[in-house]
Design a protein around this motif. Structure first.
Motif: not given
Ligand SMILES: Cc1ncc(COP(=O)(O)O)c(C=O)c1O
Length: 413
Positions: A87-90, A93-95, A107-108
């Protein structure tokens, strides 16, 4: 208690060998800390005005604090987080897309969270630097990667940041022999300490330089979201080809007033990220999941940063004219929270300064004003707008107090 145990023969050369512990006076920020304590002791009646600090004066946003409180007690958050939670990576990525317009970061594979950007920067040389390899770094600069490159037996080639070059390095000045042995280039924009920003054209020239010479790029974006007066936040990752040659290091410390929380992330080239993940697996066990979840709530609310930007911008609008009235050639920067000015050379009463360190010591001792000196590429002082002030009236009062204390010293340039 050391008794007759001989520690001195044990210390590694990289931290001074036998000399370790005998003289640590050389470390600049340690020296400044001690000088501040001594100034306070000598003049307890005068409040110290601290423009030396490199961290915000506000606490983290209440939403972020509330998330931490909620998450801290949840059983599932107790476990090792290793190299991050998805969830942090996602959210990262959105940020990147929302604030910097960086498109489709996976994100992965193209994001790696870390316990602050400092620890990520410290690990990167271990991925690329063998003994004798060279790290190219701008100076003055945040020194962590250079320290680690040296620790690992590598060498550091310094690229001075000068006013004539808008505080951008002159990559064409690097001798061919140095380029042949160089593996990494470290850049940081908005820059600490100069406050300079990069341009898309400069970043494009960095990509071309990296390709031509086979050198990977690390762009330190710790201040990237803190920009002023219409200057848009700029990510190296928006430049065509950047993701093939480099990575970018982001931090929540400065943009979200979360310095002590220790959270940041890498983004960019998937192979370079995998290399850092391999070193990180052998270094730490990840940031506390509750902090990662609180960080997600920060990343989902970039307007938190906008309020901080408004405050720093307002403070620059007070500080810059005050410094100019004292004779400093101060300009409001387009990014960071630093105002970088040429140091004065003496005072009307006959004091002569031989370095920015001399000036910084003098301002602290005589006016209880703390700054950070930089003598790497000329003699310059860094004033930070992160000084402690509760209200806008306090900001006005503190800058006026700073102006009148320094005016009494009659500096000349
Ligand atoms: C240029 C730069 N990079 C990185 C950092 C480290 O930030 P953190 O480890 O808090 O993410 C700092 C902190 O002062 C900095 O000035």
């Amino acid at each position: 208690m050391n008794g007759d145990f001989d520690w001195s023969s044990l210390f590694a050369d990289r931290i001074g060998g036998r000399a370790f512990g005998i003289d640590n006076a050389g470390y600049k920020f340690e020296r400044i800390k001690r000088a501040k304590a001594a100034a306070r002791l000598a003049h307890p009646e005068i409040p110290l005005i601290d423009l030396g600090v490199g961290e915000g004066d506000w606490p983290a946003d209440q939403k972020v604090v509330d998330t931490l409180c909620r998450e801290a007690g949840l059983t599932e958050n107790r476990r090792y987080a290793d190299n991050g939670i998805p969830e942090f990576n996602e959210a990262a990525s959105r940020y990147l897309e929302r604030v910097f317009n960086v498109k489709v970061i996976d994100p992965n594979t193209e994001i790696l969270p870390g316990i602050g950007s400092k620890s990520l920067l410290a690990m990167l040389p271990a991925c690329f630097i063998n003994p004798g390899d060279i790290l190219l770094t701008t100076v003055p600069s945040y020194p962590v990667m250079a320290s680690w490159a040296r620790f690992l037996g590598g060498e550091v080639f310094e690229l001075p940041l000068t006013e004539e070059n808008d505080f951008l390095p002159d990559l064409s000045s690097i001798p061919a022999e140095i380029l042949r042995r160089s593996k990494m280039l470290y850049l940081n924009y908005p820059n600490n300490p100069t406050g300079a920003i990069a341009t898309t054209e400069f970043f494009a020239s960095v990509v071309a330089f990296a390709r031509k010479n086979g050198i990977m790029v690390v762009h330190d974006a710790a201040y990237a979201a803190l920009t002023y007066d219409g200057s848009a936040p700029l990510s190296f990752m928006t430049v065509p080809g950047a993701r093939e040659v480099g990575i970018e290091v982001h931090s929540l410390s400065k943009s979200f007033n979360m310095t002590g929380w220790r959270i940041g992330f890498l983004c960019g080239n998937a192979l370079a990220i995998a290399a850092c993940a391999a070193v990180k697996d052998n270094t730490d066990a990840g940031q506390f999941r509750a902090i990662q979840k609180a960080a997600i709530s920060a990343l989902n609310h970039p307007e938190i940063t906008e309020r901080t930007i408004d405050k720093y911008s307002r403070r620059f609008d007070l500080l810059v004219p005050a410094l100019r009235s004292l004779g400093f050639d101060a300009k409001k920067p387009f990014g960071s929270f630093y105002c970088y000015v040429k140091a004065p050379t003496g005072t009307a009463r006959g004091v002569q300064f031989h370095s920015a360190s001399d000036v910084s010591d003098f301002l602290l001792g005589e006016a209880l004003v703390s700054t950070v000196p930089w003598d790497d590429a000329g003699a310059w002082l860094r004033f930070s707008v992160t000084f402690e002030a509760e209200t806008e009236d306090d900001e006005i009062r503190i800058v006026e107090e700073l102006r009148s204390r320094i005016a009494a010293l009659e500096l000349f340039f």
